[in-house]
Scaffold this active site. Structure first.
Site, PDB file in Angstrom:
ATOM      1  N   TYR A   1      -2.798   4.841   6.884  1.00 41.63           N
ATOM      2  CA  TYR A   1      -3.095   3.999   8.053  1.00 41.63           C
ATOM      3  C   TYR A   1      -4.275   4.550   8.850  1.00 41.63           C
ATOM      4  CZ  TYR A   1       1.242   1.319   7.504  1.00 41.63           C
ATOM      5  OH  TYR A   1       2.244   0.494   7.042  1.00 41.63           O
TER       6      TYR A   1
ATOM      7  N   LYS B   1       0.853  -1.190   0.000  1.00 40.40           N
ATOM      8  CA  LYS B   1       0.000   0.000   0.000  1.00 40.40           C
ATOM      9  C   LYS B   1       0.889   1.240   0.000  1.00 40.40           C
ATOM     10  CE  LYS B   1      -0.051  -0.370   4.960  1.00 40.40           C
ATOM     11  NZ  LYS B   1       1.175  -1.158   4.811  1.00 40.40           N
TER      12      LYS B   1
END
Lengths: 369, 369
Positions: free
Chosen positions: B218, B134
């Protein structure tokens, strides 16, 4: 205080605070007031009767001399409890007669928000100095009228920002501004509680707004006092479930962001449906946490630098935040100085609260100044 | 595991997680794989070599079989260290020849963000399943092309959201969704670090963006997995000092807010100039704190209900988050199931990151869906 314990205090709360305390003491010692200044408390609700009034016993420059309430039973009960004679008990009709009462120096307005302006202005016109609870009023226009009235009467106006007299908050301000954890980059401040139904705070006509006016203002004011700057823009999101009967007329959750001239972002929360009381000052090298931050008691500070977190204990001052706040205005009256949280401070918060509402309503950033 | 210790774990990590683990075990036991699936690691930087590669020893279904790098010294060094034979070492020119290598089942793309799409698509076209770090890519359009390529090739695509395999995060999801501290009202998530200069993360051409792409993701992903909902609107503030040479092409601080269909507000922070790693789930009756939340190790959970705060310890699972992530895709390949964090999950985050950028740039709320 021994030299050793003085040094410990110095180390713990920092030189600036000590210098201020020392200055306050020297001033008090060199010019002792002839008498304690007399406060009239207007509005005998929970905060006035359970938090403020018991604190006069801890004051050096302030005493409780008068009570104002629309409820005769409250006047009788608290009058007896605090030795306030019948001649110094007023209702809202007789309030303006305080003009003729030389016992009263200061009027402390602890009424629902929509009554702050009226009673501040009436008190000033009666020749009294005024302490007014926060939020200062329900609109910028009211704040401006209050400031003008006190100025015209030549009387002082202070807003009840008690955290400015609370030792952990004072230390946090000092540490943040001197870069204890590096230059401040982000402030995160959260205040909220799960509001009980059926109270004036949930009635827009009396409260002027919802969680922002009542508890979000702590996040807002902390962001300003921790940075020492005034924001240049505001964004906000309001999430209020209007089906919840508590929120028929006032807002519940608001997340709002302030951007300051130095680039600091303050990320603030206000809530009437979840409990929050804390803030974090994040610098380039760590962060300062205060949680709870603005409670009546029990503040807890921790500081993280790099990988190390340590709890920072702050020795209790000579006076707690409530007595400190009451005595500050008395001291200002005695010394002819201005309160550190005067009408302009309350006005600044109201301008920002109005900007928060507008940003949330219009779904766009509101530029200030 | 004894009945007693099983009950302790059950109490600690909750019935849902146990059920999942039990199902995974039963499946593994009933149909043991003929062999461990072979991974090729593409990109031998810090994260690949220091965090991922050492974890294959903890895997039950995965093994390291091939390396891809543009640096011959790295291929030689890590090839020797991990026993990867010379025939299974590739550079970027020879990469497509992995098609002919039956040792390789899965390609794990650990390259700079702007190379994720290209190598995911080339891997799929070479007939391999893909794990991609990611952020999935640098744009929604790239994510869509990656999903299409894997679908056309009949190969699985998973994004490296390791926190979904970390026991504290799994427990937090379960507790938040079942209302351990009352219905969730607000989520506060903060991620950031003080970025070192002169690295590809600070070059927009390679990173696609700044802190949002790298660390703010996140906070974003946590808000989604803690609620289990998809946001309906986004607001954001960007405060980046363009005079700081680190931030000539990418953003530093971003505060962004997500509003979910249930009314939950997620108040999220992303920073490249201050350290943050944590989140709080605030319900009507208390809150769940995880700090650090998404670190490689050392997660710490505490739960506050009313006036009581307690630390919640989580027994280590059979596997850590890194091995759990690697084995999850292997297990999906073996079982013919879909990863819990497939391409659509990465795409959802990129859509939101683009919305965050737009909201900050235009100074207005961006509606979604």
């Amino acid at each position: 205080m021994t030299g050793s314990s003085r040094r410990q205090v110095l180390g713990a709360i920092g030189g600036g605070s000590i210098a201020l305390l020392a200055a306050a003491r020297t001033s008090a010692q060199s010019r002792p007031p002839a008498r304690k200044l007399g406060y009239a408390i207007v509005g005998l609700g929970y905060y006035a009767t359970q938090q403020i009034m018991p604190q006069f016993r801890n004051c050096r420059h302030s005493r409780l001399v008068a009570l104002v309430s629309g409820t005769p039973e409250k006047l009788a009960r608290y009058g007896a409890e605090y030795g306030v004679p019948a001649r110094n008990r007023y209702d809202y009709k007789s309030f303006d007669r305080i003009r003729d009462n030389p016992d009263i120096d200061i009027v402390y307005v602890v009424l629902p928000n929509n009554m702050h302006a009226e009673y501040t202005i009436r008190a000033a016109r009666a020749g009294k100095h005024v302490m007014c609870e926060k939020p200062m009023a329900v609109s910028v226009a009211e704040c401006q009228a209050m400031i003008a009235a006190c100025r015209a009467a030549g009387r002082k106006l202070m807003i009840g920002y008690r955290s400015r007299f609370e030792p952990h908050n004072r230390l946090a301000i000092e540490l943040a501004r001197k870069g204890e954890v590096g230059p401040t980059r982000v402030i995160i401040a959260q205040h909220g509680f799960d509001a009980k139904p059926n109270q004036w705070r949930l009635d827009r006509r009396m409260a002027g707004g919802g969680s922002m006016m009542d508890i979000g203002i702590y996040s807002l004011n902390a962001a300003r006092y921790l940075t020492g700057e005034e924001p240049v823009s505001v964004t906000a999101v309001d999430s209020t479930d209007r089906r919840d009967p508590r929120f028929a007329s006032v807002e519940d959750r608001v997340s709002f962001q302030l951007t300051f001239p130095s680039g600091i972002i303050a990320d603030c929360l206000s809530s009437y449906s979840s409990n929050h009381n804390g803030y974090r000052v994040a610098g380039t090298e760590g962060h300062i946490d205060l949680e709870p931050a603005t409670s009546y008691t029990g503040q807890r500070m921790s500081i993280r630098r790099g990988d190390q977190t340590s709890v920072r204990t702050v020795p209790p001052g000579d006076v707690n935040q409530f007595a400190g706040q009451l005595d500050h205005l008395s001291q200002c009256v005695i010394d002819g100085t201005d309160p550190i949280v005067g009408g302009e401070e309350g006005l600044a918060d109201l301008r920002l609260i109005e900007a928060v509402y507008r940003a949330a309503r219009e779904g766009r950033a509101v530029r200030l100044g």
